[in-house]
Design an enzyme around this catalytic site. Structure first.
Site, PDB file in Angstrom:
ATOM      1  N   ASP A  60      17.140 -10.828  81.153  1.00  0.00           N
ATOM      2  CA  ASP A  60      16.148  -9.798  80.838  1.00  0.00           C
ATOM      3  C   ASP A  60      16.746  -8.437  81.187  1.00  0.00           C
ATOM      4  O   ASP A  60      17.904  -8.360  81.596  1.00  0.00           O
ATOM      5  CB  ASP A  60      14.844 -10.041  81.612  1.00  0.00           C
ATOM      6  CG  ASP A  60      15.002  -9.815  83.117  1.00  0.00           C
ATOM      7  OD1 ASP A  60      16.131  -9.577  83.587  1.00  0.00           O
ATOM      8  OD2 ASP A  60      13.980  -9.873  83.826  1.00  0.00           O
ATOM      9  N   ASP A 110      15.714  -5.021  83.560  1.00  0.00           N
ATOM     10  CA  ASP A 110      14.762  -4.571  84.578  1.00  0.00           C
ATOM     11  C   ASP A 110      14.833  -3.059  84.780  1.00  0.00           C
ATOM     12  O   ASP A 110      15.927  -2.503  84.889  1.00  0.00           O
ATOM     13  CB  ASP A 110      15.081  -5.253  85.919  1.00  0.00           C
ATOM     14  CG  ASP A 110      15.186  -6.765  85.801  1.00  0.00           C
ATOM     15  OD1 ASP A 110      14.140  -7.420  85.784  1.00  0.00           O
ATOM     16  OD2 ASP A 110      16.326  -7.288  85.702  1.00  0.00           O
ATOM     17  N   ASP A 133      11.305  -6.176  82.299  1.00  0.00           N
ATOM     18  CA  ASP A 133      10.419  -5.987  83.459  1.00  0.00           C
ATOM     19  C   ASP A 133      10.364  -4.518  83.825  1.00  0.00           C
ATOM     20  O   ASP A 133      11.409  -3.872  83.925  1.00  0.00           O
ATOM     21  CB  ASP A 133      10.940  -6.770  84.684  1.00  0.00           C
ATOM     22  CG  ASP A 133      10.803  -8.278  84.541  1.00  0.00           C
ATOM     23  OD1 ASP A 133       9.963  -8.715  83.720  1.00  0.00           O
ATOM     24  OD2 ASP A 133      11.526  -9.002  85.250  1.00  0.00           O
TER      25      ASP A 133
HETATM   26  N1  CTP Z   1      12.609  -9.406  92.137  1.00  0.00           N
HETATM   27  C1  CTP Z   1      11.705  -9.015  93.072  1.00  0.00           C
HETATM   28  N2  CTP Z   1      10.377  -9.265  92.894  1.00  0.00           N
HETATM   29  C2  CTP Z   1       9.945  -9.908  91.780  1.00  0.00           C
HETATM   30  C3  CTP Z   1      10.856 -10.314  90.798  1.00  0.00           C
HETATM   31  C4  CTP Z   1      12.205 -10.043  91.009  1.00  0.00           C
HETATM   32  O1  CTP Z   1      12.079  -8.418  94.077  1.00  0.00           O
HETATM   33  N3  CTP Z   1       8.653 -10.127  91.625  1.00  0.00           N
HETATM   34  C5  CTP Z   1      14.028  -9.134  92.366  1.00  0.00           C
HETATM   35  C6  CTP Z   1      14.838 -10.403  92.406  1.00  0.00           C
HETATM   36  O2  CTP Z   1      14.989 -10.862  93.726  1.00  0.00           O
HETATM   37  C7  CTP Z   1      16.154  -9.989  91.820  1.00  0.00           C
HETATM   38  C8  CTP Z   1      15.841  -8.728  90.994  1.00  0.00           C
HETATM   39  O3  CTP Z   1      14.506  -8.384  91.300  1.00  0.00           O
HETATM   40  O4  CTP Z   1      17.043  -9.668  92.847  1.00  0.00           O
HETATM   41  C9  CTP Z   1      16.015  -8.937  89.525  1.00  0.00           C
HETATM   42  O5  CTP Z   1      15.367 -10.123  89.120  1.00  0.00           O
HETATM   43  P1  CTP Z   1      15.779 -10.934  87.834  1.00  0.00           P
HETATM   44  O6  CTP Z   1      15.583 -10.112  86.619  1.00  0.00           O
HETATM   45  O7  CTP Z   1      15.042 -12.214  87.893  1.00  0.00           O
HETATM   46  O8  CTP Z   1      17.312 -11.302  88.078  1.00  0.00           O
HETATM   47  P2  CTP Z   1      18.667 -10.537  87.741  1.00  0.00           P
HETATM   48  O9  CTP Z   1      19.422 -10.459  89.000  1.00  0.00           O
HETATM   49  O10 CTP Z   1      18.406  -9.263  87.019  1.00  0.00           O
HETATM   50  O11 CTP Z   1      19.427 -11.573  86.804  1.00  0.00           O
HETATM   51  P3  CTP Z   1      19.245 -11.772  85.215  1.00  0.00           P
HETATM   52  O12 CTP Z   1      20.450 -11.172  84.606  1.00  0.00           O
HETATM   53  O13 CTP Z   1      19.202 -13.250  85.026  1.00  0.00           O
HETATM   54  O14 CTP Z   1      17.996 -11.111  84.791  1.00  0.00           O
HETATM   55 MN    MN Z   2      17.100  -9.228  85.369  1.00  0.00          MN
HETATM   56 MN    MN Z   3      13.563  -9.493  85.825  1.00  0.00          MN
END
Ligand code: CTP
Ligand code: MN
Ligand code: MN
Ligand code: MN
Length: 373
Positions: free
Chosen positions: A205, A207, A297
């Site tokens: 995704d 963020d 997100d």
């Molecule tokens: N996070 C958080 N609270 C949430 C969701 C996520 O603090 N409710 C943090 C997670 O711990 C993570 C970061 O936000 O360290 C990003 O989350 P995520 O998008 O799930 O992972 P990524 O590290 O960006 O990996 P990916 O490339 O798979 O998206």
């Molecule tokens: Mn992510």
């Molecule tokens: Mn995310």
């Protein structure tokens, strides 16, 4: 076979926040296996083994070269007997029979498939498995199954959102979000977080963090952004969560607790033509629509919590988990996505930047691209 002497791996910290881990992983043959074992433990609700495999993978990711023999990992933290046995198998046979067996396991296969759908967690996946369901088609055609709104979106856009998001696609989305946010509030502060801030080439995704320079002004911002995305015709799905943030609460001890900021989990429509390198490119003849769905997100903390939110949402998950564990065990401090509290002094520590947080914890600053633990 060359074996690096034990001194080469001396002084590796048990805490990911005291290691520098770039996206360059020299031990992928081991860490991929550990992560599959961790996932399988998670499905079996074995929290201890799950964490142990994740920590082992994280330590191996931080090493400057590939492990060639068991002697080379002597003295490394977080590598238990179980992990070492798996590594020995890989070093000897070039593969892990334990993992190959797991990959053939019907339950593991089904749970992995079900949890790959947006909105489906291990509990729901387990429920479906127990009912004898094995494929996504069976889920969709089983009349007694009631999908919630998030899961319906997960199935609707399944093939798109299970495809990795490239850096070019993340950048294109960054432009769209930036334009949208600044059209609403020209002085809004916007930052890319998550894996792409850590320099990853691909993600599941994209963020973003957004806030306003003046406290309280961030309150209506996210809902305005959502409205504007809808008006542009690019909002495919939106799950909005209002703020439940309470300034007087102590930081949470449990890493698994979600933060309380205003946020939304979106699926956006990204036009192929807006992505650098794909502009004017010949389209895949089998894919004539010229757009894809992407998970995004957005989190909107008040500006005085910006550094905590940025640190938390930049991750990695393992890096964040160890930062909190380090704070608590080594410094008697409580850290979460909202605040840092000193239990000895009984006060909240003032913070404006990520550097401030590392400094309060007595840690050397670790750059975002070194947090791929
Ligand atoms: N996070 C958080 N609270 C949430 C969701 C996520 O603090 N409710 C943090 C997670 O711990 C993570 C970061 O936000 O360290 C990003 O989350 P995520 O998008 O799930 O992972 P990524 O590290 O960006 O990996 P990916 O490339 O798979 O998206
Ligand atoms: Mn992510
Ligand atoms: Mn995310
Ligand atoms: Mn701008």
């Amino acid at each position: 076979v060359y074996c690096s002497p034990p001194t080469a791996v001396a002084n590796v910290s048990q805490y990911a926040c005291q290691r520098r881990t770039t996206t360059e992983n020299h031990n992928k043959i081991f860490t991929d296996v550990m992560e599959e074992l961790a996932e399988s433990s998670e499905f079996n609700e074995s929290k201890g083994p799950c964490l142990a495999f994740r920590q082992a993978a994280s330590v191996l990711k931080s090493l400057p070269s590939a492990v060639q023999c068991l002697e080379a990992i002597q003295g490394l933290p977080c590598l238990g007997e179980h992990t070492k046995a798996v590594m020995e198998e890989i070093l000897t046979f070039g593969r892990s029979f334990k993992v190959e067996e797991l990959r053939c396991d019907e339950r593991y296969q089904a749970l992995k498939l079900f949890t790959s759908v947006f909105g489906v967690g291990p509990k729901t996946a387990e429920k479906w498995y127990r009912r004898g369901l094995r494929s996504l088609k069976e889920i969709l055609t089983e009349p007694s199954i009631q999908l919630n709104r998030m899961q319906r979106a997960g199935f609707l856009y399944y093939s798109d959102i299970s495809k990795a998001v490239s850096k070019a696609e993340a950048e294109a989305l960054g432009c769209i979000i930036e334009e949208t946010v600044h059209w609403i509030a020209p002085d809004a502060i916007l930052a890319l977080t998550g894996g792409f801030r850590r320099g990853k080439e691909y993600g599941h995704d994209v963020d973003f963090l957004l806030t306003m320079p003046e406290m309280g002004k961030e309150e209506g911002l996210l809902l305005h952004v959502i409205d504007r995305l809808r008006d542009q015709g690019i909002l495919l799905y939106c799950e909005y969560q209002g703020s439940t943030f309470d300034v007087s609460k102590l930081p949470s001890c449990r890493f698994e607790d979600m933060d309380h900021f205003q946020k939304c989990f979106l699926i956006l429509r990204l036009e192929q033509g807006q992505v650098e390198g794909e502009r004017g490119q010949q389209r895949d003849p089998g894919d004539s629509r010229g757009w894809r769905a992407v998970r995004v997100d957005l989190v909107a903390p008040p500006v005085d919590r910006y550094a905590f939110a940025l640190l938390g949402w930049t991750g990695s998950r393992q890096f964040g988990r160890d930062l909190r564990a380090f704070a608590q065990k080594e410094r008697q401090m409580l850290l979460d996505n909202h605040a840092l509290y000193d239990k000895t002094k009984q006060l909240f520590l003032p913070v404006t930047t990520e550097e401030d947080i590392f400094a309060h914890l007595g840690l050397e600053y670790v750059e975002p691209w070194q947090r791929n633990a």
